[in-house]
Write a protein that holds these residues in place. Structure first.
Motif, PDB file in Angstrom:
ATOM      1  N   LEU A 143      16.581   3.504  -8.834  1.00  0.00           N
ATOM      2  CA  LEU A 143      17.548   2.879  -7.938  1.00  0.00           C
ATOM      3  C   LEU A 143      18.162   3.932  -7.019  1.00  0.00           C
ATOM      4  N   SER A 144      18.306   3.595  -5.736  1.00  0.00           N
ATOM      5  CA  SER A 144      18.996   4.463  -4.787  1.00  0.00           C
ATOM      6  C   SER A 144      20.045   3.622  -4.056  1.00  0.00           C
ATOM      7  N   VAL A 145      21.299   4.077  -4.097  1.00  0.00           N
ATOM      8  CA  VAL A 145      22.405   3.341  -3.497  1.00  0.00           C
ATOM      9  C   VAL A 145      23.064   4.224  -2.432  1.00  0.00           C
ATOM     10  N   ASN A 146      23.247   3.655  -1.242  1.00  0.00           N
ATOM     11  CA  ASN A 146      23.947   4.360  -0.165  1.00  0.00           C
ATOM     12  C   ASN A 146      24.795   3.330   0.591  1.00  0.00           C
ATOM     13  N   ILE A 147      26.047   3.193   0.172  1.00  0.00           N
ATOM     14  CA  ILE A 147      26.937   2.191   0.765  1.00  0.00           C
ATOM     15  C   ILE A 147      27.921   2.896   1.697  1.00  0.00           C
ATOM     16  N   ALA A 180      39.617   2.521 -11.806  1.00  0.00           N
ATOM     17  CA  ALA A 180      40.714   1.647 -12.222  1.00  0.00           C
ATOM     18  C   ALA A 180      40.373   0.196 -11.913  1.00  0.00           C
ATOM     19  N   ASN A 181      41.100  -0.738 -12.555  1.00  0.00           N
ATOM     20  CA  ASN A 181      40.919  -2.151 -12.245  1.00  0.00           C
ATOM     21  C   ASN A 181      41.140  -2.368 -10.748  1.00  0.00           C
ATOM     22  N   GLY A 182      40.203  -3.093 -10.110  1.00  0.00           N
ATOM     23  CA  GLY A 182      40.318  -3.366  -8.682  1.00  0.00           C
ATOM     24  C   GLY A 182      39.674  -2.329  -7.791  1.00  0.00           C
ATOM     25  N   SER A 183      39.018  -1.329  -8.393  1.00  0.00           N
ATOM     26  CA  SER A 183      38.410  -0.260  -7.583  1.00  0.00           C
ATOM     27  C   SER A 183      37.035  -0.640  -7.039  1.00  0.00           C
ATOM     28  N   GLY A 184      36.486  -1.772  -7.470  1.00  0.00           N
ATOM     29  CA  GLY A 184      35.218  -2.240  -6.912  1.00  0.00           C
ATOM     30  C   GLY A 184      34.023  -2.113  -7.831  1.00  0.00           C
ATOM     31  N   LYS A 185      34.249  -1.914  -9.121  1.00  0.00           N
ATOM     32  CA  LYS A 185      33.121  -1.713 -10.046  1.00  0.00           C
ATOM     33  C   LYS A 185      32.226  -2.959 -10.105  1.00  0.00           C
ATOM     34  N   THR A 186      32.827  -4.120 -10.325  1.00  0.00           N
ATOM     35  CA  THR A 186      32.033  -5.344 -10.413  1.00  0.00           C
ATOM     36  C   THR A 186      31.407  -5.682  -9.068  1.00  0.00           C
ATOM     37  N   THR A 187      32.105  -5.396  -7.971  1.00  0.00           N
ATOM     38  CA  THR A 187      31.537  -5.596  -6.634  1.00  0.00           C
ATOM     39  C   THR A 187      30.266  -4.772  -6.463  1.00  0.00           C
ATOM     40  N   LEU A 188      30.300  -3.513  -6.904  1.00  0.00           N
ATOM     41  CA  LEU A 188      29.124  -2.651  -6.808  1.00  0.00           C
ATOM     42  C   LEU A 188      27.971  -3.202  -7.645  1.00  0.00           C
ATOM     43  N   ILE A 190      26.299  -5.955  -5.853  1.00  0.00           N
ATOM     44  CA  ILE A 190      25.442  -5.443  -4.772  1.00  0.00           C
ATOM     45  C   ILE A 190      24.112  -4.975  -5.338  1.00  0.00           C
ATOM     46  N   ILE A 191      24.163  -4.205  -6.432  1.00  0.00           N
ATOM     47  CA  ILE A 191      22.929  -3.683  -7.035  1.00  0.00           C
ATOM     48  C   ILE A 191      22.029  -4.815  -7.523  1.00  0.00           C
ATOM     49  N   SER A 192      22.634  -5.889  -8.049  1.00  0.00           N
ATOM     50  CA  SER A 192      21.849  -7.021  -8.542  1.00  0.00           C
ATOM     51  C   SER A 192      21.451  -7.991  -7.435  1.00  0.00           C
ATOM     52  N   LYS A 193      21.815  -7.646  -6.187  1.00  0.00           N
ATOM     53  CA  LYS A 193      21.501  -8.429  -4.986  1.00  0.00           C
ATOM     54  C   LYS A 193      22.190  -9.790  -4.963  1.00  0.00           C
TER      55      LYS A 193
END
Length: 474
Positions: A288-292, A321-329, A332-335
Motif C-alpha cells: 500500500l502507498s498513501v499520499n494524501i 487523538a479522538n477526531g484526528s481522522g484515523k477512521t477517515t483514513l 480512504i484506504i478501503s476505498k
C-alpha cells in the motif's frame, strides 16, 4: 463493611450468579477488578450491590459505607448544563462548595459548569458523572466499564483517579493494562460454579494463578475419569466370570466405582476459544502507498500532507487523538471514501478486509443468513465456520439484532476472514470484547503473516501483538 451471604441472581428465571460470598471495606482502600465472560452477570452484581435490583436469594449487609455507582451508559436526563446537573446533587444550597471540590478531584475547570452536557466528549462525560458521585462523599465506588469511549489520555487519567481514591473500588473493565496498573485483587465469575473466585494481585498474576488452578483441576478430572473407565472395563470383563462372580473383589470394585462417581466433579470449563484458521500467504513487496495532500469535511481540513508506505508482513499502528481522522483514513484506504486530494496505490491482487468500529450488518437477518449473504459460503461449510467462532447449531438461527456487541464483533470477524484478505484493517478490534476473547484475538493476530493496519487504544493488546511502525495523525 459490605458483605454478601450466599447471594444469588436470576435473569428471566435463569440463574447467572450463585452463592456469592464477598466482603469489602473502604478502610482497606482495596482496588478490585470484577472480570468474567460477556453476559455472565458483572453489571447485575454491581446493581445488586448498589441496591438497584434485588437478589433472587441471599443477603446483602452494609454498615458504615456509602456506595456510588457509575453505569456503563452515562446519561444526564433533564439537565442541559454541567452546572445544573451538579447542583442537583447538593443536599443543601449552601453546600455548593462541594461542586468546586468535586470538579477539582476529576480535573475539570470552572468553565465546564456552563458547558452543554450533550456536547461533552466521552471522557468529559465520565469526569462529570464521577464529580456528581463524589459530591455524596462515597466510601466505595462501583465503576462499570468506565474506559468505554475514552482515549488513551482519558484512560491514563482514570488510572490515577482510581489509585488516588480514598476508599475502595470495584471496577468492571476489559482494559487489561488498566487492571494491571491499579488493582490489587481480581474477582472472577467462575464458569463452573457461577460463584466468585478471588485472586490476589493484578491481571498478570490473576492469569498465572487461574491457569495453574485450571491445569490442576483438569489433571485431577482426567485421572478420575481414567480410573472410572478402568474399573468399568474390568467389571464388564470379569463381573460374571466364574472366577470372580462370587468373590469380594467384584463388590470392592463396585464400591470403589460408586465412591469415585460420587466424588467426581463436572469437567472444568475452560474459556471458550475461537478457532480461527490462518490466512493465506502474505503479499510480497509493496502492499500500500498513501499520499494524501488534503482531506476535508465541510471545509474543515481533517488530514493534510500525509504520506507512508506499507510492505509485506508489516503491522502498522495508526495513532492520534479522538477526531484526528484515523477512521477517515481507514475509509480512504478501503476505498469507501474517495473524496480527497492525493493518491492511493494498492498492490496488485491485494484484497482488503476491514473490521470497522461500528457494525454495518443487517440486523433483521439470522446469523447464518447474514454470513452466507456476505460471503457466498453455504451450508454445511457456513455452519462449520460459524461454529469455530462459537456460534453453535442453535445460535446460528438467532437474529443478528439479538447479539451483544462482542458477539457482533465475532460475526463480523468471521465474515471478513472467510473472504481471505491479504491486508487487514482493524479499527478498535477489541472494543466490547471480554478479556478472554481479546486473548484469542491476540493469538490470531500474532500468528498471521499478512500486513495489518491497526487502530487501538488497548495498550495491552498493542504491546502483546507488537507493531513494526507507527503513523501518528495530529
Amino acid at each position: 463493611m459490605l458483605i454478601t451471604n450466599n447471594l444469588s441472581i436470576k435473569l428471566s428465571s435463569q440463574e447467572i450468579l450463585k452463592d456469592i460470598n464477598i466482603s469489602l471495606d473502604s478502610s482497606s482502600r482495596k482496588k478490585v477488578a470484577l472480570v468474567g465472560k460477556n453476559g455472565c452477570g458483572k453489571s447485575s452484581l454491581l446493581k445488586v450491590l448498589n441496591r438497584e435490583i434485588n437478589p433472587s436469594s441471599g443477603n446483602l449487609d452494609m454498615a458504615n459505607e456509602n456506595i456510588a455507582y457509575l453505569p456503563q451508559d452515562i446519561d444526564f436526563p433533564g439537565y442541559s448544563l454541567v452546572g445544573e446537573f451538579l447542583e442537583s446533587k447538593l443536599d443543601e444550597p449552601w453546600t455548593d462548595y462541594k461542586i468546586d471540590i468535586a470538579m477539582g478531584d476529576v480535573g475539570l475547570d470552572e468553565e465546564y459548569l456552563l458547558k452543554n452536557l450533550k456536547n461533552l466528549s466521552g471522557g468529559e462525560k465520565v469526569k462529570v458523572a464521577l464529580a456528581g458521585l463524589l459530591m455524596a462523599e462515597p466510601t466505595i465506588l462501583l465503576l462499570d466499564e468506565p474506559t468505554n469511549n475514552l482515549d488513551i489520555n482519558g484512560v491514563e487519567w482514570l488510572e490515577k483517579f482510581i489509585l488516588n481514591f480514598n476508599g475502595s473500588i470495584i471496577v468492571v473493565s476489559h482494559d487489561r493494562h488498566l487492571i494491571n496498573m491499579v488493582v490489587n485483587e481480581v474477582w472472577e465469575i467462575d464458569l463452573n460454579t457461577l460463584g466468585i473466585i478471588v485472586y490476589g494481585g493484578n491481571y498478570d498474576k490473576f492469569l498465572e494463578e487461574k491457569n495453574r488452578i485450571y491445569n490442576r483441576r483438569i489433571t485431577e478430572y482426567n485421572y478420575e475419569e481414567r480410573e472410572i473407565k478402568k474399573i468399568e472395563k474390568w467389571l464388564k470383563a470379569h463381573e460374571f466370570h466364574p472366577k470372580y462372580r462370587f468373590s469380594a473383589i467384584v463388590g470392592d470394585q463396585k464400591e470403589k466405582l460408586a465412591r469415585l462417581k460420587a466424588k467426581m466433579k463436572d469437567k472444568p470449563i475452560g474459556n471458550t476459544k475461537i478457532k480461527i484458521n490462518n490466512l493465506g500467504k502474505e503479499k510480497r513487496g509493496l502492499v500500500l502507498s498513501v499520499n494524501i495532500k488534503s482531506k476535508k469535511f465541510s471545509e474543515k481540513e481533517i488530514i493534510k500532507d500525509l504520506s507512508f508506505k506499507i510492505y509485506k508482513g508489516e503491522r502498522v499502528l495508526l495513532k492520534g487523538a479522538n477526531g484526528s481522522g484515523k477512521t477517515t483514513l481507514l475509509n480512504i484506504i478501503s476505498k469507501e471514501d474517495e473524496d480527497f486530494n492525493g493518491e492511493l496505490v494498492i498492490g496488485e491482487e491485494v484484497k482488503i478486509g476491514y473490521l470497522k468500529q461500528f457494525s454495518s450488518l443487517n440486523k433483521k437477518n439470522s446469523i447464518l443468513d447474514e454470513f452466507e449473504n456476505e460471503t457466498g459460503i453455504i451450508e454445511p461449510k457456513s455452519r462449520s465456520i460459524l461454529a469455530s467462532y462459537s456460534f453453535d447449531q442453535e445460535n446460528v438461527i438467532r437474529k443478528v439484532s439479538t447479539l451483544s456487541y462482542g458477539q457482533l464483533k465475532r460475526l463480523e470477524l468471521a465474515i471478513i476472514l472467510a473472504r481471505e484478505p491479504s491486508l487487514l484493517i482493524l479499527d478498535e478490534p477489541t472494543n466490547h470484547l471480554d478479556i478472554y476473547t481479546r486473548e484469542e484475538l491476540e493469538s490470531f493476530v500474532i500468528s498471521q503473516k499478512v500486513p495489518m493496519i491497526i487502530v487501538s487504544h488497548d495498550r495491552y493488546f498493542i504491546k502483546k501483538i507488537g507493531v513494526d511502525k507507527e503513523i501518528k495523525l495530529n
